[in-house]
Write a protein that holds these residues in place. Structure first.
Motif, mmCIF file in Angstrom:
data_model
loop_
_atom_site.group_PDB
_atom_site.id
_atom_site.type_symbol
_atom_site.label_atom_id
_atom_site.label_comp_id
_atom_site.label_asym_id
_atom_site.label_seq_id
_atom_site.Cartn_x
_atom_site.Cartn_y
_atom_site.Cartn_z
ATOM 1 N N GLN A 177 0.822 -1.200 0.000
ATOM 2 C CA GLN A 177 0.000 0.000 0.000
ATOM 3 C C GLN A 177 0.867 1.264 0.000
ATOM 4 O O GLN A 177 1.942 1.290 0.579
ATOM 5 C CB GLN A 177 -0.922 0.029 1.226
ATOM 6 N N TYR A 178 0.342 2.304 -0.657
ATOM 7 C CA TYR A 178 1.008 3.606 -0.660
ATOM 8 C C TYR A 178 0.029 4.594 -0.024
ATOM 9 O O TYR A 178 -0.957 4.986 -0.641
ATOM 10 C CB TYR A 178 1.369 4.019 -2.083
ATOM 11 N N TYR A 179 0.293 4.945 1.220
ATOM 12 C CA TYR A 179 -0.645 5.723 2.020
ATOM 13 C C TYR A 179 -0.516 7.221 1.753
ATOM 14 O O TYR A 179 0.577 7.737 1.516
ATOM 15 C CB TYR A 179 -0.414 5.449 3.502
ATOM 16 N N VAL A 180 -1.661 7.902 1.805
ATOM 17 C CA VAL A 180 -1.718 9.329 1.486
ATOM 18 C C VAL A 180 -2.427 10.090 2.605
ATOM 19 O O VAL A 180 -3.457 9.647 3.125
ATOM 20 C CB VAL A 180 -2.470 9.560 0.152
ATOM 21 N N GLU A 181 -1.869 11.242 2.951
ATOM 22 C CA GLU A 181 -2.469 12.129 3.949
ATOM 23 C C GLU A 181 -2.711 13.491 3.317
ATOM 24 O O GLU A 181 -1.850 14.015 2.608
ATOM 25 C CB GLU A 181 -1.534 12.280 5.149
ATOM 26 N N TYR A 182 -3.894 14.061 3.546
ATOM 27 C CA TYR A 182 -4.159 15.410 3.041
ATOM 28 C C TYR A 182 -4.480 16.359 4.189
ATOM 29 O O TYR A 182 -4.824 15.932 5.298
ATOM 30 C CB TYR A 182 -5.270 15.430 1.994
ATOM 31 N N ASP A 183 -4.360 17.663 3.910
ATOM 32 C CA ASP A 183 -4.553 18.663 4.959
ATOM 33 C C ASP A 183 -6.009 19.095 5.041
ATOM 34 O O ASP A 183 -6.880 18.530 4.357
ATOM 35 C CB ASP A 183 -3.617 19.861 4.749
ATOM 36 N N GLU A 184 -6.276 20.129 5.850
ATOM 37 C CA GLU A 184 -7.650 20.575 6.089
ATOM 38 C C GLU A 184 -8.309 21.149 4.831
ATOM 39 O O GLU A 184 -9.543 21.221 4.742
ATOM 40 C CB GLU A 184 -7.684 21.616 7.214
ATOM 41 N N LYS A 185 -7.517 21.529 3.838
ATOM 42 C CA LYS A 185 -8.058 22.037 2.581
ATOM 43 C C LYS A 185 -8.202 20.934 1.532
ATOM 44 O O LYS A 185 -8.663 21.191 0.422
ATOM 45 C CB LYS A 185 -7.164 23.153 2.037
ATOM 46 N N GLY A 186 -7.790 19.729 1.881
ATOM 47 C CA GLY A 186 -7.877 18.613 0.954
ATOM 48 C C GLY A 186 -6.680 18.467 0.047
ATOM 49 O O GLY A 186 -6.709 17.681 -0.902
ATOM 50 N N ASN A 187 -5.605 19.205 0.338
ATOM 51 C CA ASN A 187 -4.401 19.137 -0.487
ATOM 52 C C ASN A 187 -3.414 18.114 0.064
ATOM 53 O O ASN A 187 -3.365 17.871 1.277
ATOM 54 C CB ASN A 187 -3.730 20.508 -0.568
ATOM 55 N N LEU A 188 -2.627 17.531 -0.827
ATOM 56 C CA LEU A 188 -1.651 16.519 -0.446
ATOM 57 C C LEU A 188 -0.678 17.078 0.594
ATOM 58 O O LEU A 188 0.002 18.059 0.344
ATOM 59 C CB LEU A 188 -0.887 16.037 -1.688
ATOM 60 N N LYS A 189 -0.616 16.388 1.729
ATOM 61 C CA LYS A 189 0.267 16.807 2.819
ATOM 62 C C LYS A 189 1.463 15.879 2.967
ATOM 63 O O LYS A 189 2.591 16.310 3.179
ATOM 64 C CB LYS A 189 -0.520 16.845 4.136
ATOM 65 N N ASP A 190 1.216 14.571 2.847
ATOM 66 C CA ASP A 190 2.299 13.607 3.014
ATOM 67 C C ASP A 190 1.889 12.275 2.411
ATOM 68 O O ASP A 190 0.698 12.015 2.177
ATOM 69 C CB ASP A 190 2.630 13.411 4.495
#
Length: 241
Positions: free
Chosen positions: A138-151
């Motif tokens: 798996q390649y995990y994705v985290e986004y910020d409060e605006k929905g933009n890629l964070k990590d």
């Protein structure tokens, strides 16, 4: 309306062993049809007029598809064995030209919704994710409060993941050109960089990349025999049933 798609397909596909001795991984059949043909036919059904394939290993297989699908153009990367997906994408600048495009990996099966959801979304630069689907790699994705890629990471303990990378994106030409410009600064240092890490750099430092989460999307990335068995049993039966 975006009418161009870019498929990255230069890799060796070593994890499939003997299956990829004569054909690229993208030509492996899933429920009776190759992954690359499935992708091409889905893209055409969505109104895509140009399909640019970044090739490397067994490039002649992809070139042969042009006879059946005149939408296809190929861009060969002669350094494919020593580079990775970001180099492949960087190598395609001249043929992509000024087009906005959908960006896909070549080892996927997916339903039409994967493309149409990106088409309908107002954001010009998008990374598509779902809830975690794969049982491995798996390649995990985290986004910020605006929905933009964070990590993003292959280790979910290092971030707070919101979902898993699908391997399908929407990029406008400005974003792509800046992405290549930034990569040119490190290309000699990191020829084996995966494109997803350059997308992360862009979102963190240059231009936001919106993350669209589609939890009920049917898709799968197929990297080896175990993935193939799982996809045919658990994904294709739903997509085609």
């Amino acid at each position: 309306m975006i009418e161009t798609a870019v498929i990255m397909a230069a890799g060796l596909g070593r994890r499939f062993g003997a299956k990829t001795e004569k054909i690229p991984k993208a030509f492996i059949e899933v429920s009776g049809k190759s992954m690359i043909v499935r992708s091409i036919e889905t893209l055409i059904s969505c109104g895509i007029k140009r399909i640019i394939i970044g090739t490397g290993y067994k490039k002649e297989c992809f070139e042969g598809l042009k006879e059946q699908y005149p939408q296809i153009e190929c861009c060969f990367s002669e350094n494919y064995a020593k580079t990775n997906s970001m180099y492949t994408l960087y190598n395609m600048q001249d043929i992509i030209g000024g087009d906005d495009f959908y960006l896909l990996e070549s080892d996927l099966v997916f339903e039409k919704k994967a493309i149409t959801s990106l088409m309908k979304n107002k954001h010009e630069n998008i990374m598509l994710i779902t809830q975690v689907m794969k049982f491995q790699d798996q390649y995990y994705v985290e986004y910020d409060e605006k929905g933009n890629l964070k990590d993003c990471s292959t280790d979910k303990t290092t971030i707070q993941p919101n979902g898993e990378l699908v391997g399908i994106h929407k990029l406008n030409n400005k974003f792509y050109k800046l992405m290549c410009e930034e990569y040119s600064k490190i290309i000699n240092e990191k020829p084996e960089l995966g494109y997803e890490y350059q997308l992360l750099f862009m979102s963190q430092h240059v231009m936001p990349l919106f993350v669209l989460k589609e939890d009920d999307l049917l898709w799968y990335e197929i990297d080896d025999e175990a993935d193939l068995v799982y996809a045919e049993k658990n994904i294709m039966t739903k997509m085609e049933g």
